[in-house]
Motif scaffolding. Structure first.
Motif, mmCIF file in Angstrom:
data_model
loop_
_atom_site.group_PDB
_atom_site.id
_atom_site.type_symbol
_atom_site.label_atom_id
_atom_site.label_comp_id
_atom_site.label_asym_id
_atom_site.label_seq_id
_atom_site.Cartn_x
_atom_site.Cartn_y
_atom_site.Cartn_z
ATOM 1 N N MET A 1 0.831 -1.190 0.000
ATOM 2 C CA MET A 1 0.000 0.000 0.000
ATOM 3 C C MET A 1 0.880 1.260 0.000
ATOM 4 O O MET A 1 1.917 1.296 0.648
ATOM 5 N N ASP A 2 0.420 2.251 -0.750
ATOM 6 C CA ASP A 2 1.183 3.506 -0.802
ATOM 7 C C ASP A 2 1.227 4.177 0.565
ATOM 8 O O ASP A 2 0.197 4.427 1.170
ATOM 9 N N ASP A 3 2.426 4.450 1.034
ATOM 10 C CA ASP A 3 2.575 5.160 2.311
ATOM 11 C C ASP A 3 3.638 6.239 2.124
ATOM 12 O O ASP A 3 4.837 5.951 2.138
ATOM 13 N N PRO A 4 3.204 7.492 1.934
ATOM 14 C CA PRO A 4 4.184 8.554 1.675
ATOM 15 C C PRO A 4 5.120 8.787 2.860
ATOM 16 O O PRO A 4 6.181 9.390 2.689
ATOM 17 N N PHE A 5 4.727 8.310 4.039
ATOM 18 C CA PHE A 5 5.556 8.564 5.225
ATOM 19 C C PHE A 5 6.546 7.433 5.491
ATOM 20 O O PHE A 5 7.259 7.442 6.493
ATOM 21 N N ASP A 6 6.580 6.443 4.594
ATOM 22 C CA ASP A 6 7.571 5.374 4.668
ATOM 23 C C ASP A 6 8.797 5.843 3.868
ATOM 24 O O ASP A 6 8.695 6.133 2.670
ATOM 25 N N LEU A 7 9.937 5.923 4.533
ATOM 26 C CA LEU A 7 11.122 6.486 3.870
ATOM 27 C C LEU A 7 11.571 5.665 2.666
ATOM 28 O O LEU A 7 12.288 6.179 1.804
ATOM 29 N N SER A 8 11.155 4.398 2.606
ATOM 30 C CA SER A 8 11.573 3.574 1.466
ATOM 31 C C SER A 8 10.663 3.784 0.254
ATOM 32 O O SER A 8 10.989 3.360 -0.852
ATOM 33 N N GLN A 9 9.526 4.444 0.445
ATOM 34 C CA GLN A 9 8.571 4.609 -0.664
ATOM 35 C C GLN A 9 8.723 6.001 -1.295
ATOM 36 O O GLN A 9 7.925 6.906 -1.041
ATOM 37 N N THR A 10 9.744 6.133 -2.106
ATOM 38 C CA THR A 10 10.029 7.461 -2.658
ATOM 39 C C THR A 10 8.968 7.904 -3.678
ATOM 40 O O THR A 10 8.677 9.097 -3.785
ATOM 41 N N ASN A 11 8.380 6.956 -4.401
ATOM 42 C CA ASN A 11 7.341 7.350 -5.370
ATOM 43 C C ASN A 11 6.092 7.859 -4.664
ATOM 44 O O ASN A 11 5.511 8.880 -5.070
ATOM 45 N N ALA A 12 5.673 7.132 -3.635
ATOM 46 C CA ALA A 12 4.476 7.557 -2.882
ATOM 47 C C ALA A 12 4.725 8.931 -2.270
ATOM 48 O O ALA A 12 3.852 9.800 -2.273
ATOM 49 N N TYR A 13 5.939 9.120 -1.774
ATOM 50 C CA TYR A 13 6.279 10.424 -1.184
ATOM 51 C C TYR A 13 6.249 11.520 -2.236
ATOM 52 O O TYR A 13 5.693 12.610 -2.017
ATOM 53 N N SER A 14 6.806 11.261 -3.410
ATOM 54 C CA SER A 14 6.840 12.280 -4.475
ATOM 55 C C SER A 14 5.433 12.720 -4.872
ATOM 56 O O SER A 14 5.179 13.912 -5.069
ATOM 57 N N LYS A 15 4.531 11.750 -4.979
ATOM 58 C CA LYS A 15 3.150 12.090 -5.362
ATOM 59 C C LYS A 15 2.487 12.933 -4.272
ATOM 60 O O LYS A 15 1.834 13.940 -4.535
ATOM 61 N N TRP A 16 2.659 12.498 -3.040
ATOM 62 C CA TRP A 16 2.070 13.217 -1.899
ATOM 63 C C TRP A 16 2.657 14.628 -1.816
ATOM 64 O O TRP A 16 1.931 15.613 -1.623
ATOM 65 N N ARG A 17 3.968 14.711 -2.006
ATOM 66 C CA ARG A 17 4.673 15.995 -1.926
ATOM 67 C C ARG A 17 4.148 16.975 -2.969
ATOM 68 O O ARG A 17 3.871 18.149 -2.671
ATOM 69 N N ALA A 18 3.977 16.479 -4.193
ATOM 70 C CA ALA A 18 3.497 17.348 -5.272
ATOM 71 C C ALA A 18 2.092 17.857 -4.940
ATOM 72 O O ALA A 18 1.766 19.029 -5.174
ATOM 73 N N ARG A 19 1.281 16.964 -4.382
ATOM 74 C CA ARG A 19 -0.091 17.356 -4.034
ATOM 75 C C ARG A 19 -0.071 18.412 -2.920
ATOM 76 O O ARG A 19 -0.804 19.402 -2.976
ATOM 77 N N LYS A 20 0.758 18.240 -1.928
ATOM 78 C CA LYS A 20 0.837 19.216 -0.835
ATOM 79 C C LYS A 20 1.270 20.581 -1.373
ATOM 80 O O LYS A 20 0.708 21.607 -1.025
ATOM 81 N N LEU A 21 2.296 20.578 -2.209
ATOM 82 C CA LEU A 21 2.878 21.853 -2.656
ATOM 83 C C LEU A 21 1.967 22.617 -3.602
ATOM 84 O O LEU A 21 2.087 23.838 -3.728
ATOM 85 N N ARG A 22 1.049 21.884 -4.261
ATOM 86 C CA ARG A 22 0.118 22.564 -5.181
ATOM 87 C C ARG A 22 -0.705 23.634 -4.463
ATOM 88 O O ARG A 22 -1.164 24.592 -5.072
ATOM 89 N N ALA A 23 -0.928 23.469 -3.170
ATOM 90 C CA ALA A 23 -1.791 24.398 -2.426
ATOM 91 C C ALA A 23 -1.069 25.693 -2.033
ATOM 92 O O ALA A 23 -1.690 26.627 -1.523
ATOM 93 N N TYR A 24 0.262 25.746 -2.281
ATOM 94 C CA TYR A 24 1.048 26.897 -1.818
ATOM 95 C C TYR A 24 1.647 27.648 -2.988
ATOM 96 O O TYR A 24 1.889 27.053 -4.032
ATOM 97 N N PRO A 25 1.930 28.954 -2.820
ATOM 98 C CA PRO A 25 1.712 29.742 -1.606
ATOM 99 C C PRO A 25 0.227 29.933 -1.323
ATOM 100 O O PRO A 25 -0.581 29.950 -2.252
#
Ligand SMILES: [Fe+2]
Length: 323
Positions: A1-25
């Protein structure tokens, strides 16, 4: 399962990160949700709140100031899916804490500090006032709190790991004459910035002994047990942060990685590229959040207690759930 907070799951993190940053500034206005009746938010208002919470882990609610009443607040927090209040010693029976600066003499605010060692300037002193009101204060009276600045923290960092605060709601009845502004950072954004800087920071801050708050012992009696735990943890798939920037009465795990991670976290708070909301609540406004990072500037109050700053706060073990 995708877990962006698992340090080994760099793809899940990248997707989550992009989604978070879309809201800023983002601006304060992006957090704002006008609500007609606190005890009965409409489906549209709930949807608007859900969008803010899903995006920022916080929302700024605006209502008629007359709506800010204990029963109404509790109906509203129930509508947010919040049921298990963190019953601290000085919350009243309804779990609503009244927050006002303490005064030793009429018209003369003082710090509300009760710990014998005293806080450092900028320390989050509320932990001590939570547990030890000045003599004469009893349950149900106004809780004395400090008018001094409160440094960055999440609420309940001194609770046991089983009783961490998932959400807090802060309703403004009266604002301070000057100051009393909050700084707010979505803790997921703090995680993102630190992980981008070095995944090792996340590993160090996720260690189960990363941060210890020593027991509070007074006259041989334990007022609060020691709290040992991680800064970052994942609870039911959600990121939780347990943190205090205070310099005293905290013990960080003594490893180079932990010290480096802590220093990086300290630096975050003065970085312009970390998205910090700054806002002074006005009467009739409330902040509701999944226990995001926050601080508060010092304030200068009206000398008349009936006109002085007054906030109602409720903390919950649950997170906000608007599904
Ligand atoms: Fe707080």
């Amino acid at each position: 399962m995708d877990d962006p907070f698992d340090l080994s799951q760099t793809n899940a993190y990248s997707k989550w990160r992009a989604r978070k940053l879309r809201a800023y500034p983002a601006e304060n206005a992006d957090l704002r949700v006008p609500v007609g009746r606190l005890d009965q938010p409409t489906p549209e208002e709930r949807d608007a709140l859900k969008t803010r919470i899903d995006t920022f882990n916080m929302a700024l609610v605006a209502v008629d100031p007359a709506e800010i009443q204990t029963e109404t607040l509790l109906a509203f927090t129930r509508a947010l899916g919040l049921r298990r209040a963190d019953a601290n010693l000085f919350a009243d029976a309804s779990a609503v804490s009244h927050i006002a600066a303490s005064r030793t003499h009429p018209g003369r605010p003082h710090s509300g500090r009760t710990h014998s060692a005293g806080p450092n300037p900028g320390d989050e002193t509320r932990v001590d006032t939570d547990l030890e009101p000045p003599g004469g204060t009893t349950l149900g009276e106004f809780i004395p709190y400090t008018d001094k600045p409160l440094s960055w923290h999440t609420d309940g960092y001194y609770n046991t790991t089983d009783e961490q605060v998932g959400a807090w709601c802060l309703f403004c009845v009266r604002a301070a004459r000057h100051g009393g502004e909050n700084g707010l950072i979505d803790h997921e954004m703090a995680y993102l910035q630190l992980r981008d800087e070095s995944p090792q920071h996340i590993a160090a801050l996720s260690h189960p002994q990363a941060l210890t708050i020593p027991a509070h012992v007074q006259d041989g009696r334990t007022r609060r047990a020691e709290s040992v735990g991680p800064v970052f943890s994942v609870r039911n798939g959600h990121l939780h942060m347990r943190y205090s920037a205070r310099a005293r009465h905290v013990l960080w795990r003594d490893t180079p990685d932990t010290h480096a991670a802590r220093a990086a976290l300290d630096r975050l708070f003065s970085r312009p590229d970390v998205f910090t909301f700054r806002y002074k609540l006005r009467p009739g406004e409330a902040l509701v959040s999944n226990n995001v990072l926050h601080c508060r500037s010092g304030f200068d109050d009206d000398e008349d207690p009936a006109k002085a700053r007054l906030l109602y706060r409720i903390r919950f073990l649950d997170r906000i759930d608007l599904d």
